[in-house]
Every structure is written in C-alpha cells, then in structure tokens.
Design an enzyme around this catalytic site. Sequence first.
Site, mmCIF file in Angstrom:
data_model
loop_
_atom_site.group_PDB
_atom_site.id
_atom_site.type_symbol
_atom_site.label_atom_id
_atom_site.label_comp_id
_atom_site.label_asym_id
_atom_site.label_seq_id
_atom_site.Cartn_x
_atom_site.Cartn_y
_atom_site.Cartn_z
ATOM 1 C CB ALA A 169 -0.894 0.012 1.237
ATOM 2 C CE LYS A 170 5.387 4.862 -0.187
ATOM 3 N NZ LYS A 170 6.507 4.009 0.227
ATOM 4 N N GLY A 171 0.394 5.790 0.809
ATOM 5 C CA GLY A 171 -0.511 6.924 1.007
ATOM 6 C C GLY A 171 0.220 8.210 0.762
#
Length: 424
Positions: free
Chosen positions: A113-115
């Site tokens: 994931a990444k934000g």
Amino acid sequence: MAYIEPAPIKDKENPLESMMSRFDAAAKLVGISDEMYDILKVPARQVIVGLPVTMDNGAIKVFEGYRVIHSNILGPAKGGIRLDPAVHLDEVRALAAWMTWKCAVVDIPYGGAKGGIACNPREMSAGEIERLIRQYTVAMLDVIGPDRDIPAPDMGTGPREMAWIVDEYSKAKGMTVNGVVTGKPLVLGGSLGRTEATGRGVTVAALAAMDKLRMNPYRATAAVQGFGNVGSFAAELLHERGVTVVAVSDISGGYYNKNGIDITAAVNYRNTNKGTLEGFTGAEKITNEELLSLAVDVLVPAAKEDVITDDNAGSIQAKMIVEGANGPTSASADEIINSKGILVVPDILANAGGVTVSYFEWVQNRIGYKWTLDRINRRADRAMKDAFDRVFETSQKFKVPMRLAAYMVAIDKVASTYKYRGGY
Ligand code: NAD
C-alpha cells in the site's frame, strides 16, 4: 467534479509506467495467465479524500489525500505516507505496487500500500501538520488498521506523525492500538534497529553481491549518493565492513576522497550543520552526476528516483549498483546497464531491510514484547541474505538480470498464494 489524473512529470518517466514495464516483462517469464495478470495489475482499493484543515491564521484549507492498497493477497497491506506538494495518484499507485513486490521478495506476510497528502510540510507549522495528519487518520479509519493496512513514515513523515496516527486511531477504537502503524517512537512501541534497518539491509545485499562476484570488501571501493537515512547508514556500515567509501553526496553536491571519506566525521558534520554536507572538508567537491560515473566497485544510489537514466547510464563504471533508493534507475536505462554487465541489486530487494524491521515492529506490538537489538539485527540480516539468495538463484536459473528475477520471485509468490485463496 471528476478527478483529473495529473500528467506525468515532464522529462521524467512516469513511475507507474516504469514499474509496469518491469512487471510486464517478469509476468511473461513467470507465465501467469491473462486473468492473473489483470488481478495483480489493478490496485485492490484506491481512496481519495478531501481534508479540510484549520490553518494557524484561522482560514480553512482543503488538502487532497490518497491511500492505495495495491494488494492484500499475502496479508494486511503495508506502506508509507508521504507529504509532498507533487504527490499524485499515479505515483502512489506505483509505490503501492512496489510495496507488494518488496514484501513478497523478502517473504513477509504483507500486501502493498502507499498513502500521500499533497501539501508542503516545510511551509506548515507543527500544529497544522498535526491537524492534517489527524484529519487524514479519521478519513482513513475504515481503510487502515493493524489487520488491514499498516502505514509507516515516508517522505515528509516520521515518528512524530506516526504517534499522532496511533493516538487518533486509538481514540476512535476506544483502546490503544499501536500496531496500526510502524516507525513509531520507541516509547510508543517502535522497534530497536528500525532507523538504521534500510541502510543495514543495503549493506547486507552489497556484501552478498560482492561475494558472488568474488570481490574482497577490504579491497573494494564504493560511492554513495544521498546522505540521509539510507545513504549515511549504508556508507557507515560498508565502511565498517572494510569497504573504502570514496564518495558520498547529498543535495549540496558530491564529496570525493580517493583514500576514503571519514564517514563518522561526515555524519557528525551533517548532524551539526542543519542536516547537510555543504562545506564538508576532507574531500574534493564533485557533482552528483560525477559521483555516478566514478570508477568504483559499488555504486549505491540512495537519494531519489530516476537518477540513472538513458542519458547517463553509458558513463557508469561501477561493477555493481545496489539500489538504496526507490526507483533510482529508470526503465529506459536497464538495457544499457545490463549490456555493460553491471550487476544490479534492485530496489525491491536492496532496500527491503526497512520494511523487514517494520514487520518485526508490528510482530512485537502484536505479542506485546520487545526484542533486543541483537535479535532484530540477526533476523533482519538473515531475511535479507535469504531474499538475496532466492533472487540470485532465480536470475541464474532463468539467465535474467536480478531486477527481473526479483519481480519474478515476487509475482510467482503472490500469484500462487492467490490460487490457493481463490476468488469469485
Ligand atoms: P532522506 O530524506 O533521509 O535522505 C535523502 C538524501 O538524499 C539527503 O541526503 C538529501 O540531501 C539527498 N538528496 C535529495 N535530493 C538529491 C539529489 N537531487 N541529488 C543528490 N542527493 C539528493 O531519505 P531516505 O529515507 O534516506 O530515503 C532515500 C531513498 O530511499 C528514497 O528513495 C526512499 O524512498 C528510499 N527508501 C527509504 C527507506 C527508509 O527506510 N528510509 C526505505 C526504503 C526506501
């Protein structure tokens, strides 16, 4: 209003396309079906949120925040949150997929994931950043969680921001949930060894690669680009293992000494000089571009993405490149580097030491126990060495460069796990 995808940054490769071109090549070699290709290509979840924040002057400013879960096939998703004015969905998607492959390569039970939040933290007060992070946490309450998706620091965030996320998330759940993020302050359940973990893993990977090339570390030279968290620890640990680090650099330029840079002096200088090497003596000043083309055994790009491109790949003289940064080599440079016979230990393998110790932090949070630094380092080194061997063996078996082999190992692992889990 419909969300408009930002155009790729001019003169730079689109990070998503760059990642996908490597993914495509590896997927073909692994021989996954078209259906599996589609499953692995498309992110599982992409969330865009508007974040109204009261600024210090009383005005409300709305920021845009992103969280992309590329995959949760291997386990809960894992990936940092970056604060950067240029952050955009394409970049976050690419980085989320990178995390999937990185976790799979080092064999930890996480998806990717990444934000990100489009903002300039350098122009914001601590209070404004805190309100923004808390707002982001609330907006992502049904996305993140210790069993769902576990954020961590990335560009522009650190232990301070992680502590705010723990606090806000814990308030919402009515109990302390420190496993919701990694990269926390030690007192809040952070792990020993996390700060130096990525640079340490880069060193383990570099030494393993030297061993394969029958290169004696005590006779080897290295140049390290970037003197932040990854670069400075890699330089320090390579030096400790006998390698002569002849050049280091940061945003202020490069520093070269053919007899070896005194890394401890450079670290001390940076720590008392507002975090930069500007003005460092005991070395000749060179440019970052010159550092990349030095005649050294080991080149460690540990600053930022796209520094080795088809423009400068031809001038690289190093025998191996160990990628500390994410995406330092653009896809268009791969062929040039490979044709020169340079061994590349790719980012998804070389810099996976950080996420490995993040995983250890999460494990410690879940069992409510703190491991010693010695145990953490031993386990992390073993994980990096095993991952290196897996990728190296695959590269030998299929006669492909290590980058392709790393993607093959990762894709094969995720695809075969999906087959066991099944779908609709
Ligand atoms: P950092 O901010 O601590 O350090 C970055 C360093 O690069 C600084 O010394 C900075 O001056 C230098 N730099 C910036 N722009 C430069 C340029 N144009 N030319 C030369 N030097 C430049 O960042 P970091 O945590 O060390 O991360 C570096 C890279 O490693 C990034 O690509 C990051 O995504 C990747 N990475 C970091 C971790 C981690 O645990 N910190 C883990 C995996 C990957």
